[in-house]
Design an enzyme around this catalytic site. Structure first.
Site, mmCIF file in Angstrom:
data_model
loop_
_atom_site.group_PDB
_atom_site.id
_atom_site.type_symbol
_atom_site.label_atom_id
_atom_site.label_comp_id
_atom_site.label_asym_id
_atom_site.label_seq_id
_atom_site.Cartn_x
_atom_site.Cartn_y
_atom_site.Cartn_z
ATOM 1 N N SER A 199 1.583 0.217 7.553
ATOM 2 C CA SER A 199 1.315 1.188 6.517
ATOM 3 C C SER A 199 1.443 2.640 6.976
ATOM 4 O O SER A 199 1.535 3.533 6.140
ATOM 5 C CB SER A 199 -0.087 0.972 5.952
ATOM 6 O OG SER A 199 -1.075 1.179 6.953
ATOM 7 N N SER B 269 -0.447 -1.792 11.530
ATOM 8 C CA SER B 269 0.091 -0.612 10.847
ATOM 9 C C SER B 269 0.482 0.564 11.730
ATOM 10 O O SER B 269 1.073 1.526 11.222
ATOM 11 C CB SER B 269 -0.901 -0.124 9.796
ATOM 12 O OG SER B 269 -0.790 -0.930 8.660
ATOM 13 N N LYS C 18 -2.086 10.618 9.630
ATOM 14 C CA LYS C 18 -1.997 9.701 8.495
ATOM 15 C C LYS C 18 -3.033 10.123 7.463
ATOM 16 O O LYS C 18 -4.143 10.550 7.834
ATOM 17 C CB LYS C 18 -2.272 8.279 8.985
ATOM 18 C CG LYS C 18 -2.100 7.187 7.944
ATOM 19 C CD LYS C 18 -2.336 5.811 8.563
ATOM 20 C CE LYS C 18 -2.087 4.671 7.603
ATOM 21 N NZ LYS C 18 -2.280 3.344 8.236
#
Ligand code: GLN
Length: 483
Positions: free
Chosen positions: A152, A176, A77
């Site tokens: 997210s 997330s 990420k």
């Protein structure tokens, strides 16, 4: 095909020299070239860099060194810093930011010979539930490209589900990792707060943030968790406990397992198809001998409101560092205040600005007691209630998300609608507990995630239970309809 294999299978083949680390990396890069134009999972790809990691892995394999996942590709990420590789947090303010150091998790992957494939898209600074808050691009769900992969960490989840990469790391502040795992039909795991170092994770809500793995199986997720956890003196909240152990992962049994089904999450606020899938899974667990009971924890209902005070409050403080001087973007303005104002006005997106304002408000004199302090009190209450519930339970079960993957744009006009989706995942962050989402079935062709939460530090037990649950639900796996 190499890209359909699990990380565990790839690791084995690499050791047996069925393929080289370069071949494995190239197969995934080819798949990315073919499929990522449809998904938009990756923000940064750097083939030369990936091949440098692959060559380092091959050298380790050749000399019998490296970790158990040596040579296996992984995506990160884009809020996890990577030395020499752009790390943007999907924000204009860090668009050209190239870190000069590795996050602890990045360094661990490097040492063990995993191969960095690229950096994945996310909601800006991890604020969101759909990946629509990225300043750069949309990410699409491999099960239906009209739909969101969740967020997210949507890029990481879509990449793993779409077989662009077998493993990825995400971060989880309020869900997330688990929510996008649920919407994409894969496994996502948030370890106990403090088991995975946050050093080099760009901070959002520091008392809640935790890095964790995505995989297509519980075993893969557990293996990556084991690779990145362990005490780190660079993170003052890091716990003095060893990395997550894989011993006994496959030896668990459902017989006699005490499972509490959280009734607050199974009411009609959840989609009927989701409830049906979860109920069917519960029936299977019962038949396998689990002791399943319904439980109620009323304070859970305050999780979302409490979280949306605490997380923005911490964010407003953490994001003060993006001032046009120390990192990233700088826009000239009148004097240094003008410069800072212009930089932040241009550099941050709408959601980030809203959170900074909410957080600053909640922390300001006159409002602190009414909002921030009160929220901290409710958080303590929720933590205590969960600890009490765990006195005679092994795990708490719920859906991961009240609804399956929603259409892109469908919920973004109403910011509250997206935030309410976090109801099942937030309690684990509030209490610091480990929690995991795994697929338990499908509704209208869309995956449905089952959420399991365990007491703090019971990470190994949780993974063992999840492995047993996954084995008992063999029809819960499937592959997205991609060319
Ligand atoms: N959806 C939550 C939020 O918008 C959680 C985000 C996260 O876990 N990073 O804040």
């Amino acid at each position: 095909m190499i890209t359909t294999l699990t990380a565990s299978q790839l690791a084995e083949g690499l050791r047996r020299r069925e393929w080289s680390a370069r071949e494995v990396a190239q197969a995934h890069l080819d798949r990315i070239a073919a499929q990522d134009p449809h998904l938009g999972a990756f923000l940064t790809l750097d083939t030369q860099e990936t091949m440098r990691w692959a060559d380092a892995a091959q050298a380790m394999l050749d000399s019998g060194e490296g970790g158990p996942l040596c040579g296996v590709p992984v995506a990160l990420k884009d809020n996890i810093v990577t030395q020499g590789v752009r790390t943007t947090c999907a924000s204009r303010i860090l668009e050209n930011h190239v870190p000069v150091y590795d996050a602890t998790v990045t360094a661990k992957l490097r040492e063990q010979g995993l191969v960095l494939l690229g950096k994945t898209n996310m909601d800006e600074f991890a604020m969101g539930t759909s990946t629509e808050n990225s300043a750069f691009q949309l990410t699409r769900n491999p099960w239906d490209t009209e739909r969101s992969p969740g967020g997210s960490s949507g890029g990481s989840a879509a990449a793993v589900a779409g077989e662009l990469v077998p493993l990825a790391l995400g971060s989880d502040t309020g869900g997330s990792i688990r929510q996008p795992a649920s919407l994409c039909g894969i496994v996502g795991f948030k370890p106990t707060y403090g088991r995975c170092s946050r050093y080099g994770l760009v901070a959002f809500g520091s008392s809640l943030d935790q890095i964790g793995p995505f995989g297509r199986t519980v075993e893969d997720a557990a293996r990556l968790a084991s690779a990145v956890t362990g005490h780190d003196p660079m993170d003052s909240t890091s716990l003095q406990v060893p990395p997550i152990s894989l011993e006994g992962l496959k030896d668990g049994s459902l017989k006699g397992l005490r499972i509490g089904v959280l009734s607050e999450t199974m009411g009609d606020t959840a989609d009927a198809g989701v409830r049906e899938c979860v109920s069917q899974a519960i029936e299977v667990l019962r038949r396998e001998g689990a002791d399943v009971r319904e439980i109620s924890i009323p304070s859970i209902a305050y999780g979302v409101t409490t979280y949306y005070i605490i997380a923005p409050a911490e964010a407003s403080s953490n994001l003060a560092r993006f001032d046009g001087v120390r990192y990233g973007l700088r826009q000239e303005g009148k004097g240094h205040i003008g410069m800072m104002e212009r930089t932040r006005a241009v550099g941050f997106g709408h959601e980030v600005k809203a959170r900074i304002m909410i957080g600053t408000y909640a922390l300001s004199a006159g409002y602190y007691d009414a909002y921030y302090l009160r929220a901290q009190q409710v958080r303590a209450l929720m933590k205590r209630d969960l600890e009490r519930a765990f006195e005679d339970l092994d795990v708490i079960l719920s859906p991961t998300s009240p609804i399956p993957a929603f259409k892109i744009g469908e919920l973004s006009a109403d910011p509250l609608a997206l935030k309410l989706l976090d109801v099942c995942t937030i309690p684990a962050n509030m209490a610091g507990c480990p929690a995991l989402s795994l697929n338990c079935g499908f509704t209208n062709g869309l995956p449905v995630g089952l959420h399991l939460m365990a007491p703090a530090l019971a990470d190994e037990k949780l993974l063992q239970i999840a492995f047993a649950v996954e084995s008992a639900l063999p029809n819960a796996t499937g592959r997205p309809p991609m060319p």
